[in-house]
Write a protein that holds these residues in place. Structure first.
Motif, PDB file in Angstrom:
ATOM      1  N   GLU A 105      11.486  56.741 -58.943  1.00 42.04           N
ATOM      2  CA  GLU A 105      11.820  55.444 -59.510  1.00 42.04           C
ATOM      3  C   GLU A 105      11.203  55.358 -60.891  1.00 42.04           C
ATOM      4  O   GLU A 105      10.316  56.141 -61.245  1.00 42.04           O
ATOM      5  CB  GLU A 105      11.278  54.314 -58.630  1.00 42.04           C
ATOM      6  CG  GLU A 105       9.759  54.369 -58.432  1.00 42.04           C
ATOM      7  CD  GLU A 105       9.257  53.299 -57.495  1.00 42.04           C
ATOM      8  OE1 GLU A 105       9.904  52.235 -57.401  1.00 42.04           O
ATOM      9  OE2 GLU A 105       8.211  53.520 -56.847  1.00 42.04           O
ATOM     10  N   LYS A 110       6.456  45.523 -62.631  1.00 41.18           N
ATOM     11  CA  LYS A 110       6.346  45.040 -61.258  1.00 41.18           C
ATOM     12  C   LYS A 110       5.675  46.056 -60.328  1.00 41.18           C
ATOM     13  O   LYS A 110       4.926  45.679 -59.439  1.00 41.18           O
ATOM     14  CB  LYS A 110       7.734  44.683 -60.708  1.00 41.18           C
ATOM     15  CG  LYS A 110       8.363  43.460 -61.362  1.00 41.18           C
ATOM     16  CD  LYS A 110       9.705  43.141 -60.729  1.00 41.18           C
ATOM     17  CE  LYS A 110      10.323  41.890 -61.347  1.00 41.18           C
ATOM     18  NZ  LYS A 110      11.635  41.567 -60.737  1.00 41.18           N
ATOM     19  N   ASN A 111       5.963  47.342 -60.513  1.00 42.85           N
ATOM     20  CA  ASN A 111       5.428  48.340 -59.566  1.00 42.85           C
ATOM     21  C   ASN A 111       4.217  49.097 -60.096  1.00 42.85           C
ATOM     22  O   ASN A 111       3.642  49.930 -59.397  1.00 42.85           O
ATOM     23  CB  ASN A 111       6.523  49.329 -59.144  1.00 42.85           C
ATOM     24  CG  ASN A 111       7.033  50.191 -60.293  1.00 42.85           C
ATOM     25  OD1 ASN A 111       6.415  50.299 -61.343  1.00 42.85           O
ATOM     26  ND2 ASN A 111       8.185  50.816 -60.097  1.00 42.85           N
ATOM     27  N   GLU A 114       0.576  48.600 -58.171  1.00 38.71           N
ATOM     28  CA  GLU A 114       0.567  49.213 -56.839  1.00 38.71           C
ATOM     29  C   GLU A 114       0.604  50.731 -56.936  1.00 38.71           C
ATOM     30  O   GLU A 114      -0.098  51.435 -56.198  1.00 38.71           O
ATOM     31  CB  GLU A 114       1.757  48.717 -56.029  1.00 38.71           C
ATOM     32  CG  GLU A 114       1.818  49.277 -54.614  1.00 38.71           C
ATOM     33  CD  GLU A 114       2.999  48.757 -53.827  1.00 38.71           C
ATOM     34  OE1 GLU A 114       3.167  49.186 -52.668  1.00 38.71           O
ATOM     35  OE2 GLU A 114       3.764  47.930 -54.361  1.00 38.71           O
ATOM     36  N   THR A 115       1.394  51.251 -57.863  1.00 36.08           N
ATOM     37  CA  THR A 115       1.500  52.703 -58.020  1.00 36.08           C
ATOM     38  C   THR A 115       0.195  53.302 -58.517  1.00 36.08           C
ATOM     39  O   THR A 115      -0.264  54.345 -58.038  1.00 36.08           O
ATOM     40  CB  THR A 115       2.636  53.046 -58.998  1.00 36.08           C
ATOM     41  OG1 THR A 115       3.854  52.441 -58.549  1.00 36.08           O
ATOM     42  CG2 THR A 115       2.832  54.559 -59.078  1.00 36.08           C
TER      43      THR A 115
END
Length: 351
Positions: A105, A110-111, A114-115
């Motif tokens: 991805e 947004k990610n 967390e990543t």
């Protein structure tokens, strides 16, 4: 680390400042590489060969033929396949003793948090200016260093940001320059990418091992045409800073864009090819968008594209600041949109 596995690393273990304990540090380290393109293909094999215990790869892109002159982990037989997955398959052959986390991805605001949470440091191997700010802001918020690298034709840059309280990317590049071209627009020599990628890998290992002088607060610029090397020093911003909150715009594929009801906004300059003519398409160059924004209805939904994605992001930022909220970015660029449109409705598109 088992004795039978140490022979692989013997030539670096005997180096001053590394030793068995240093090799253990590398084994325990977790490094995330953002981007599996040219820089990523140079960085990843050296991280794997050195024995970095866990390597993360995040990239939502597919392998294209125009990548192959510099993205040396891939071959012609892999066209159309996932870069992240194929890069992982390649480096695990280099060193089966490491672990690899694959994220098929694109990194977004947004990610990102967390990543990044599962890694010790981040290596920026992208050519996307907006994502570079996302990396910097997220690393600053999460207290993680990141190793920066960028390419412009025959020249490359390397630095380390957010390292032990050191300066961030925004300290030296406070404002996003959306006009800066990426590799698809400016061109790139494969050896330039290879050299800068190896320097990034070296900085990452120095950080993890705690040896040498890290390029924190320093920007190294190397020019391959004349073999010149310059190092510029810079410091933290003079006032305390808070992590910048980047606006995240939804990305969509060219196919999704063609089947929607929104207005397609082409922000390329006049005369750029390929020319795209579609229903509900407005051509308004980024250079004229500030003065031409009054012609657009902020109640409409706009799906924006350019040649490769850099200017569309800049256009979305500008429109957002002017009160437009229904904005999406078309992944890829004019060429991908045109190819998809021609395959679906040949009579609706012209060159």
């Amino acid at each position: 680390m088992q004795e039978d596995k140490m022979e692989r690393y013997q030539r670096q273990i005997i180096l001053p400042g590394i030793g068995t304990s240093g090799q253990q540090k590398l084994k325990a380290s977790k490094v995330l590489v953002v981007g599996a393109g040219g820089l990523g293909c140079a960085v990843l094999p050296y991280l794997a060969a050195a024995g970095i215990g866990t390597i993360g790869i995040i990239d939502g892109d597919k392998i294209e033929e125009s990548n192959l002159h510099r993205q040396i982990l891939y071959s012609s037989e892999q066209l159309g396949l996932s870069k992240a997955k194929e890069a992982a398959n390649s480096i695990i052959k280099t060193n089966p003793g490491i672990e690899i986390s694959v994220f098929e991805e694109f990194l977004t605001a947004k990610n990102a948090a967390e990543t990044f949470s599962g890694f010790d440091l981040v290596i920026d191997a992208t050519d996307n200016l907006f994502i570079r700010y996302v990396i910097d802001d997220t690393c600053l918020a999460c207290n993680k260093p990141f190793v920066y690298g960028s390419i412009h034709q025959f020249q490359g840059q390397v630095s380390v940001f957010n390292f032990e309280g050191g300066p961030s990317y925004r300290d030296i590049f406070p404002e996003e320059n959306g006009a800066a071209p990426n590799c698809a627009e400016a061109g790139v020599l494969g050896t330039t990418v290879g050299l800068i990628g190896m320097l990034q890998a070296s900085e990452a290992m120095k950080i993890l091992l705690g040896i040498g002088e890290v390029l924190s607060g320093k920007l190294l610029i190397y020019n391959l045409l004349n073999n010149s090397q310059q190092v510029f020093e810079f410091g933290n911003a003079p006032v305390p800073k808070k992590p910048h909150i980047s606006v995240s715009f939804e990305m969509m594929s060219p196919k999704e864009a063609l089947h929607g009801e929104a207005v397609l906004l082409d922000v390329r300059e006049p005369g750029e090819i390929p020319e795209v003519k579609l229903d509900k398409l407005i051509q308004l160059p980024l250079s004229l968008l500030e003065e031409g924004v009054e012609k657009l209805n902020p109640e409409d939904e706009f799906w924006i594209f350019c040649q490769s994605g850099v200017r569309s992001r800049k256009a979305a930022d500008l429109l957002y600041r002017r009160g437009f909220r229904k904005l999406k970015l078309i992944r890829g660029g004019a060429k991908d949109l045109l190819t998809e449109a021609k395959s679906e409705k040949p009579g609706k598109v012209s060159l």
